[in-house]
Design a protein around this motif. Structure first.
Motif, PDB file in Angstrom:
ATOM      1  N   THR A 105     -31.966  27.928  14.719  1.00 38.73           N
ATOM      2  CA  THR A 105     -32.588  27.792  13.401  1.00 38.73           C
ATOM      3  C   THR A 105     -32.823  29.165  12.776  1.00 38.73           C
ATOM      4  O   THR A 105     -32.553  29.364  11.587  1.00 38.73           O
ATOM      5  CB  THR A 105     -33.921  27.039  13.513  1.00 38.73           C
ATOM      6  N   ILE A 106     -33.294  30.094  13.577  1.00 36.26           N
ATOM      7  CA  ILE A 106     -33.538  31.437  13.052  1.00 36.26           C
ATOM      8  C   ILE A 106     -32.225  32.114  12.668  1.00 36.26           C
ATOM      9  O   ILE A 106     -32.167  32.840  11.677  1.00 36.26           O
ATOM     10  CB  ILE A 106     -34.354  32.265  14.064  1.00 36.26           C
ATOM     11  N   LEU A 107     -31.152  31.857  13.416  1.00 36.15           N
ATOM     12  CA  LEU A 107     -29.848  32.403  13.040  1.00 36.15           C
ATOM     13  C   LEU A 107     -29.394  31.840  11.697  1.00 36.15           C
ATOM     14  O   LEU A 107     -28.915  32.582  10.838  1.00 36.15           O
ATOM     15  CB  LEU A 107     -28.799  32.103  14.115  1.00 36.15           C
ATOM     16  N   LEU A 108     -29.555  30.550  11.493  1.00 40.35           N
ATOM     17  CA  LEU A 108     -29.165  29.943  10.207  1.00 40.35           C
ATOM     18  C   LEU A 108     -29.995  30.502   9.056  1.00 40.35           C
ATOM     19  O   LEU A 108     -29.467  30.777   7.974  1.00 40.35           O
ATOM     20  CB  LEU A 108     -29.289  28.423  10.282  1.00 40.35           C
ATOM     21  N   VAL A 109     -31.290  30.670   9.291  1.00 43.84           N
ATOM     22  CA  VAL A 109     -32.145  31.274   8.265  1.00 43.84           C
ATOM     23  C   VAL A 109     -31.685  32.701   7.988  1.00 43.84           C
ATOM     24  O   VAL A 109     -31.649  33.141   6.839  1.00 43.84           O
ATOM     25  CB  VAL A 109     -33.627  31.223   8.701  1.00 43.84           C
ATOM     26  N   SER A 110     -31.305  33.423   9.043  1.00 44.90           N
ATOM     27  CA  SER A 110     -30.839  34.793   8.876  1.00 44.90           C
ATOM     28  C   SER A 110     -29.548  34.854   8.071  1.00 44.90           C
ATOM     29  O   SER A 110     -29.363  35.758   7.253  1.00 44.90           O
ATOM     30  CB  SER A 110     -30.637  35.438  10.250  1.00 44.90           C
ATOM     31  N   ILE A 111     -28.663  33.903   8.291  1.00 48.34           N
ATOM     32  CA  ILE A 111     -27.392  33.894   7.557  1.00 48.34           C
ATOM     33  C   ILE A 111     -27.619  33.616   6.079  1.00 48.34           C
ATOM     34  O   ILE A 111     -27.057  34.274   5.214  1.00 48.34           O
ATOM     35  CB  ILE A 111     -26.426  32.870   8.178  1.00 48.34           C
ATOM     36  N   PHE A 112     -28.463  32.629   5.774  1.00 49.67           N
ATOM     37  CA  PHE A 112     -28.626  32.210   4.384  1.00 49.67           C
ATOM     38  C   PHE A 112     -29.737  32.947   3.640  1.00 49.67           C
ATOM     39  O   PHE A 112     -29.641  33.154   2.435  1.00 49.67           O
ATOM     40  CB  PHE A 112     -28.859  30.702   4.311  1.00 49.67           C
ATOM     41  N   GLY A 130     -31.370  35.902   5.067  1.00 44.39           N
ATOM     42  CA  GLY A 130     -31.645  37.142   5.781  1.00 44.39           C
ATOM     43  C   GLY A 130     -31.891  38.327   4.893  1.00 44.39           C
ATOM     44  O   GLY A 130     -32.681  39.211   5.225  1.00 44.39           O
ATOM     45  N   SER A 131     -31.245  38.388   3.756  1.00 45.09           N
ATOM     46  CA  SER A 131     -31.449  39.541   2.869  1.00 45.09           C
ATOM     47  C   SER A 131     -32.848  39.539   2.250  1.00 45.09           C
ATOM     48  O   SER A 131     -33.304  40.564   1.749  1.00 45.09           O
ATOM     49  CB  SER A 131     -30.389  39.564   1.767  1.00 45.09           C
ATOM     50  N   LEU A 132     -33.527  38.398   2.310  1.00 45.28           N
ATOM     51  CA  LEU A 132     -34.904  38.319   1.811  1.00 45.28           C
ATOM     52  C   LEU A 132     -35.928  38.572   2.920  1.00 45.28           C
ATOM     53  O   LEU A 132     -37.127  38.559   2.671  1.00 45.28           O
ATOM     54  CB  LEU A 132     -35.162  36.950   1.181  1.00 45.28           C
ATOM     55  N   GLY A 133     -35.471  38.740   4.150  1.00 44.63           N
ATOM     56  CA  GLY A 133     -36.366  39.052   5.259  1.00 44.63           C
ATOM     57  C   GLY A 133     -37.066  37.863   5.871  1.00 44.63           C
ATOM     58  O   GLY A 133     -37.953  38.032   6.702  1.00 44.63           O
ATOM     59  N   ILE A 134     -36.675  36.653   5.498  1.00 40.85           N
ATOM     60  CA  ILE A 134     -37.347  35.452   5.998  1.00 40.85           C
ATOM     61  C   ILE A 134     -37.226  35.353   7.517  1.00 40.85           C
ATOM     62  O   ILE A 134     -38.177  34.959   8.199  1.00 40.85           O
ATOM     63  CB  ILE A 134     -36.761  34.181   5.338  1.00 40.85           C
ATOM     64  N   ASP A 135     -36.086  35.748   8.067  1.00 41.48           N
ATOM     65  CA  ASP A 135     -35.901  35.679   9.513  1.00 41.48           C
ATOM     66  C   ASP A 135     -36.885  36.585  10.247  1.00 41.48           C
ATOM     67  O   ASP A 135     -37.437  36.213  11.276  1.00 41.48           O
ATOM     68  CB  ASP A 135     -34.459  36.026   9.891  1.00 41.48           C
ATOM     69  N   ARG A 136     -37.126  37.758   9.722  1.00 44.01           N
ATOM     70  CA  ARG A 136     -38.074  38.680  10.355  1.00 44.01           C
ATOM     71  C   ARG A 136     -39.504  38.171  10.237  1.00 44.01           C
ATOM     72  O   ARG A 136     -40.309  38.345  11.152  1.00 44.01           O
ATOM     73  CB  ARG A 136     -37.956  40.076   9.739  1.00 44.01           C
ATOM     74  N   PHE A 137     -39.823  37.539   9.106  1.00 42.45           N
ATOM     75  CA  PHE A 137     -41.154  36.952   8.975  1.00 42.45           C
ATOM     76  C   PHE A 137     -41.346  35.835  10.003  1.00 42.45           C
ATOM     77  O   PHE A 137     -42.424  35.694  10.583  1.00 42.45           O
ATOM     78  CB  PHE A 137     -41.379  36.400   7.563  1.00 42.45           C
ATOM     79  N   MET A 138     -40.303  35.055  10.254  1.00 41.08           N
ATOM     80  CA  MET A 138     -40.395  33.969  11.240  1.00 41.08           C
ATOM     81  C   MET A 138     -40.603  34.512  12.653  1.00 41.08           C
ATOM     82  O   MET A 138     -41.228  33.850  13.483  1.00 41.08           O
ATOM     83  CB  MET A 138     -39.134  33.109  11.201  1.00 41.08           C
ATOM     84  N   PHE A 194     -26.245  39.292  14.423  1.00 41.81           N
ATOM     85  CA  PHE A 194     -25.813  39.416  15.814  1.00 41.81           C
ATOM     86  C   PHE A 194     -26.969  39.582  16.791  1.00 41.81           C
ATOM     87  O   PHE A 194     -26.779  39.405  17.994  1.00 41.81           O
ATOM     88  CB  PHE A 194     -24.838  40.594  15.955  1.00 41.81           C
ATOM     89  N   SER A 195     -28.151  39.922  16.311  1.00 38.39           N
ATOM     90  CA  SER A 195     -29.249  40.205  17.232  1.00 38.39           C
ATOM     91  C   SER A 195     -30.452  39.275  17.110  1.00 38.39           C
ATOM     92  O   SER A 195     -31.327  39.307  17.969  1.00 38.39           O
ATOM     93  CB  SER A 195     -29.722  41.642  17.019  1.00 38.39           C
ATOM     94  N   VAL A 196     -30.502  38.439  16.100  1.00 38.16           N
ATOM     95  CA  VAL A 196     -31.704  37.654  15.861  1.00 38.16           C
ATOM     96  C   VAL A 196     -31.915  36.575  16.930  1.00 38.16           C
ATOM     97  O   VAL A 196     -33.059  36.268  17.276  1.00 38.16           O
ATOM     98  CB  VAL A 196     -31.703  37.069  14.425  1.00 38.16           C
ATOM     99  N   GLN A 197     -30.858  36.023  17.482  1.00 37.78           N
ATOM    100  CA  GLN A 197     -31.034  35.017  18.528  1.00 37.78           C
ATOM    101  C   GLN A 197     -31.630  35.639  19.786  1.00 37.78           C
ATOM    102  O   GLN A 197     -32.512  35.050  20.412  1.00 37.78           O
ATOM    103  CB  GLN A 197     -29.705  34.336  18.859  1.00 37.78           C
ATOM    104  N   ARG A 198     -31.163  36.804  20.149  1.00 42.71           N
ATOM    105  CA  ARG A 198     -31.716  37.494  21.319  1.00 42.71           C
ATOM    106  C   ARG A 198     -33.181  37.829  21.100  1.00 42.71           C
ATOM    107  O   ARG A 198     -34.016  37.676  21.992  1.00 42.71           O
ATOM    108  CB  ARG A 198     -30.917  38.764  21.601  1.00 42.71           C
ATOM    109  N   LYS A 199     -33.530  38.259  19.892  1.00 40.04           N
ATOM    110  CA  LYS A 199     -34.918  38.582  19.579  1.00 40.04           C
ATOM    111  C   LYS A 199     -35.805  37.342  19.658  1.00 40.04           C
ATOM    112  O   LYS A 199     -36.937  37.427  20.137  1.00 40.04           O
ATOM    113  CB  LYS A 199     -35.016  39.204  18.186  1.00 40.04           C
TER     114      LYS A 199
END
Length: 111
Positions: free
Chosen positions: A50-57, A59-67, A93-98
């Motif tokens: 889910t976080i990878l999908l959020v990062s793809i769509f 990610g430029s808004l930083g939503i993945d990092r907030f999650m 490439f790194s958000v799933q590991r994080k």
């Protein structure tokens, strides 16, 4: 905890945890008493897919990092549009590991 219970827990939650740390986690779960199992079961995991999908769509808004709880990096990505897309591509490439590391660390806090 019984070995059967440990194996069942690992099977149901292994996609949320780093594969290289499963053996260590099994040892820690074997050392835990039965009273901690309810507390261990209540730990909520963030889904790496889910976080990878959020990062793809988004990610430029930083939503993945907030999650992931990284507010500072989320604000940086929001204000710079992912450092002009560079940080966004790195995160793909790194958000799933994080996310898996975050889940593992949260579980270790309980154990």
């Amino acid at each position: 905890m019984t070995q059967e219970r440990i194996d069942m827990y690992i099977m149901t939650n292994q996609k949320y945890l780093p594969a290289e740390k499963i053996v260590f986690l099994k040892q820690k779960l074997a050392e835990a008493d039965e009273k901690k199992f309810a507390l261990i079961s209540s730990v909520e995991f963030k889904d790496p897919t889910t976080i990878l999908l959020v990062s793809i769509f988004l990610g430029s808004l930083g939503i993945d990092r907030f999650m992931l709880g990284e507010t500072g990096m989320g604000i940086l990505k929001l204000l710079t549009l992912g450092l002009c897309g560079v940080l966004t591509i790195i995160d793909w490439f790194s958000v799933q590991r994080k996310a898996k590391e975050l889940n593992y660390n949260n579980l270790m806090l309980v154990l």
